[in-house]
Enzyme design. Structure first.
Site, short mmCIF file in Angstrom:
data_model
loop_
_atom_site.label_atom_id
_atom_site.label_comp_id
_atom_site.label_asym_id
_atom_site.label_seq_id
_atom_site.Cartn_x
_atom_site.Cartn_y
_atom_site.Cartn_z
N GLU A 109 0.92 -1.20 0.23
CA GLU A 109 0.02 0.02 0.01
C GLU A 109 0.83 1.48 -0.09
O GLU A 109 2.09 1.13 0.49
CB GLU A 109 -0.97 0.10 1.23
CG GLU A 109 -2.03 -1.16 1.36
CD GLU A 109 -2.90 -1.06 0.20
OE1 GLU A 109 -3.41 -0.05 -0.10
OE2 GLU A 109 -3.47 -2.23 0.02
N TYR A 140 4.75 -4.19 -8.51
CA TYR A 140 3.76 -4.69 -8.95
C TYR A 140 3.87 -5.37 -10.34
O TYR A 140 2.94 -6.18 -10.78
CB TYR A 140 2.65 -3.37 -9.23
CG TYR A 140 1.80 -2.91 -7.79
CD1 TYR A 140 0.71 -3.66 -7.29
CD2 TYR A 140 2.66 -2.33 -6.83
CE1 TYR A 140 0.14 -3.28 -6.25
CE2 TYR A 140 1.95 -1.73 -5.87
CZ TYR A 140 0.52 -2.33 -5.36
OH TYR A 140 0.07 -2.06 -4.37
#
Length: 331
Positions: A109, A140
């Site tokens: 996050e 990611y």
């Protein structure tokens, strides 16, 4: 040399992972020497996935992953997923920590969505996040180099701009930007409160669009999520990004692979550029030139890929040290 050129990895031919422990019992694995026992204190967000089934490019020899907390005293490392343990310190291991056991702070996050970082003060030995300066870098997405020159075919494009967004907050920069942009450009929005898009139809649907809005929910260094890597690039759209500065993206991918909103003085100017690009097929195709040399690999289970990096990091870990403040570093 930019970072993205250092991060590329050659594609590894698919084959059976001889280092996988999937067919061995816990007792058999733990009896082997040396073995690094890696304890997942929680499955992230409760999403369970197979352990000890790392892709072949990860050398997990001599490593054993477990979610069994009874293995705590024999674990060489404990991975703590921040959002699952940040409410109170009682969610952390309560038994005395074995000598030289490393605690790994895992988080994907952004700082804007990471409460109670101070709870980790003086507890963490290794960081694992999307930040390049983490001890264990877990992005990611990324691009890899083809084994040789490849002809890339752009899929048939019948629509202009798509955007998938689940968190529609009128007070965010991205929604405010869109509210201005929509006066000059038609955008098909999918997600909660908008057009329905089943997950198993996402790739096929998005690939029909020329452009995809990869607008991050918050702006932080290295915070470049699946919106960019998979919703846009893997779907073979040209990403229009809102996130960290252009230079940050260029650490991971060639500069002519995407369009950055900051390159334009206003949403109206961006809209004009996209509409003109829609009419200029040759200029549009230039945004795919990089694909003759590089590609975005398929999206494996993101949790598996992240955790598989821990084994290598432990083998190469620096001398034992404790981080005084995760909050000061991450924010």
């Amino acid at each position: 040399m930019t970072f993205f050129t250092m991060f590329y990895r050659r594609k590894v031919p698919a084959s059976t992972n001889e280092n996988s422990h999937e067919n061995l019992s816990n007792a058999t694995i733990l009896s082997r020497e040396p073995t690094l026992v890696i304890l997942l204190w929680t499955f992230p967000f409760g999403e369970q996935f197979p352990l000890n089934k790392c892709p072949q490019q990860f050398d997990v020899s001599d490593c054993f992953y477990t979610a069994d907390r009874t293995q705590y005293t024999s674990a060489h490392a404990v991975v703590l997923h921040h959002r699952d343990v940040c409410t109170t310190k009682t969610q952390l291991p309560q038994a005395p920590r074995p000598s030289n056991q490393r605690w790994v702070w895992f988080n994907l996050e952004s700082p804007s969505h990471c409460p109670n970082l101070a709870i980790m003060n003086d507890l963490i030995n290794l960081t694992m996040s999307y930040r390049v300066d983490s001890d264990i870098f877990t992005p990611y997405g990324w691009i890899e180099k083809h084994n040789g020159p490849t002809n890339f075919t752009i899929p048939k494009k019948t629509k202009l701009v798509a955007w998938v967004v689940s968190n529609w907050n009128p007070n965010t920069r991205r929604v405010k930007y869109y509210e201005d942009l929509k006066n000059y450009l038609q955008v098909d929005i999918y997600g909660r409160q908008h057009l329905h898009l089943p997950r198993d139809e996402q790739l096929e649907t998005l690939s029909t669009y020329k452009f995809y809005f990869a607008f991050e929910n918050s702006i932080h260094v290295d915070y470049i999520t699946e919106k960019f890597w998979y919703n846009a690039l893997y779907s073979r759209c040209v990403p229009v990004v809102m996130g960290p500065p252009r230079e940050n993206y260029e650490r991971f991918i060639p500069r002519d692979a995407f369009i950055h909103v900051d390159d334009f003085s206003s949403p109206q100017e961006l809209a004009s550029y996209l509409l003109n690009l829609d009419k200029d097929e040759e200029k549009y195709k230039q945004y795919f030139n990089w694909r003759s040399e590089y590609y975005v690999p398929p999206k494996d289970n993101p949790w598996t890929v992240s955790y598989c990096r821990v084994c290598k990091a432990l083998k190469e870990a620096p001398p034992y040290r404790t981080i005084a403040s995760i909050e000061k570093w991450f924010k």
